[in-house]
Write a protein that holds these residues in place. Structure first.
Motif, PDB file in Angstrom:
ATOM      1  N   THR A  19      54.707 -10.219  77.643  1.00  0.00           N
ATOM      2  CA  THR A  19      55.938  -9.501  77.959  1.00  0.00           C
ATOM      3  C   THR A  19      57.135 -10.094  77.231  1.00  0.00           C
ATOM      4  N   SER A  20      57.237 -11.408  77.238  1.00  0.00           N
ATOM      5  CA  SER A  20      58.402 -12.045  76.611  1.00  0.00           C
ATOM      6  C   SER A  20      58.399 -11.870  75.103  1.00  0.00           C
ATOM      7  N   HIS A  22      56.893  -9.508  73.390  1.00  0.00           N
ATOM      8  CA  HIS A  22      57.131  -8.091  73.103  1.00  0.00           C
ATOM      9  C   HIS A  22      58.618  -7.769  73.220  1.00  0.00           C
ATOM     10  N   SER A  23      59.266  -8.302  74.262  1.00  0.00           N
ATOM     11  CA  SER A  23      60.689  -8.069  74.470  1.00  0.00           C
ATOM     12  C   SER A  23      61.528  -8.651  73.340  1.00  0.00           C
ATOM     13  N   THR A  89      62.098 -11.778  79.890  1.00  0.00           N
ATOM     14  CA  THR A  89      62.414 -10.676  78.967  1.00  0.00           C
ATOM     15  C   THR A  89      63.625 -10.991  78.092  1.00  0.00           C
ATOM     16  N   HIS A  93      66.832 -13.697  72.916  1.00  0.00           N
ATOM     17  CA  HIS A  93      68.000 -12.830  72.901  1.00  0.00           C
ATOM     18  C   HIS A  93      69.274 -13.673  72.923  1.00  0.00           C
TER      19      HIS A  93
END
Length: 278
Positions: A19-20, A22-23, A89, A93
């Motif tokens: 998940t991470s 992909h995010s 997620t 970033h």
């Protein structure tokens, strides 16, 4: 904690990894997935740590020497309660605490910033020596990649650790056989890994790094070994748990697209369901 409980947690850790990455649309899933069972056992059974007091001076220490597999460490810390799972997620970033490599200043539970291959283990050796000098009982664990041990600094640190008889130190080598350029034996073979660490005065144990019973037995043996550090050579599968990533060097440092993410999460959902049937 039972083996079944650990297996269920490891599935959740793997979901967090996928998940991470992909995010973030970048990151290193292959080696994170291969080390997921090791992370799980360390943080849920082996290590004396407290999410409510992550800087406890008497805690056990962990250094992720192969810092690029931070998604694996982060997913484990989140499952253990050091920070909310929702933070995953935000990997890579702007404004997120979860940088591409571990950052000890901003992430609860991270004991050492790492990323430059080889350097993390040197820091772990220093921590272990400090524990000895201060008369502390804490233990120090480090995880290195099998491609990473091509770095000379790993062997400088090993020579020092062996010479100083740092029996409070455990190095786990994630021996999944693949690095960014392909098979480690073809790129710059570190084999025979076990013989090399023995030559540096380490107690050496070889295990299946996906078998919790073997992980438990090895870490118990390490605790009981006196007068020398321990190296655990964990045979693993790169990309473990995701069908199309397993044993594929191309997934060393690549994020799944939306379609691949869906397949990966379905693989892990089925794995989790199968464990619930046991």
């Amino acid at each position: 904690m039972t083996k079944l409980e650990l297996e269920k947690i490891a599935v959740e850790v793997r979901k967090g990894i996928v998940t991470s990455v992909h995010s973030a649309k970048s990151g290193h899933p292959g080696g994170s997935l291969s080390a997921a069972d090791i992370f799980t056992y360390l943080y849920f059974v082996e290590m004396h740590v407290d999410p409510a007091n992550p800087k406890d001076e008497n805690r056990d220490r962990f250094v992720l020497s192969k810092g690029h597999v931070a998604p694996g460490l982060y997913a484990t810390l989140a499952q253990r309660g050091f920070f909310p799972v929702e933070e995953l997620t935000g990997l890579r970033h702007i404004g997120s605490m979860l940088q591409g490599h571990p950052d000890m200043k901003h992430i609860p539970g991270v004991d050492m910033s790492s990323g430059s291959l080889g350097q993390g283990f040197s820091a772990a050796v220093g921590m272990a020596l400090a524990g000895k000098m201060d008369g502390k009982d804490y233990r120090v664990y480090a995880l290195a990649g099998d491609g990473e041990i091509q770095e000379g600094q790993i062997w400088e640190a090993s020579m020092f650790a062996g010479a100083r008889k740092l029996d409070n130190l455990v190095l786990i080598v994630d021996n999944n056989g693949l690095q960014i350029d392909g098979n480690i034996a073809d790129v710059c073979s570190p084999y025979p890994i076990e013989d090399k660490f023995r030559a540096f005065n380490f107690h050496v144990i070889t295990i299946n790094g996906h078998d919790f019973d073997e992980i438990a037995a090895a870490l118990k043996e390490a605790r009981e070994t006196k007068g020398m550090p321990t190296a655990i050579i964990a045979k693993t599968v790169k990309g473990k748990g995701v069908s199309f990533m397993e044993n594929e060097a191309g997934w060393h440092g690549k994020a799944p697209n939306d379609e691949e993410y869906a397949i990966a999460m379905e693989d892990l959902r089925k794995a989790g369901e199968a464990l619930c049937q046991k």
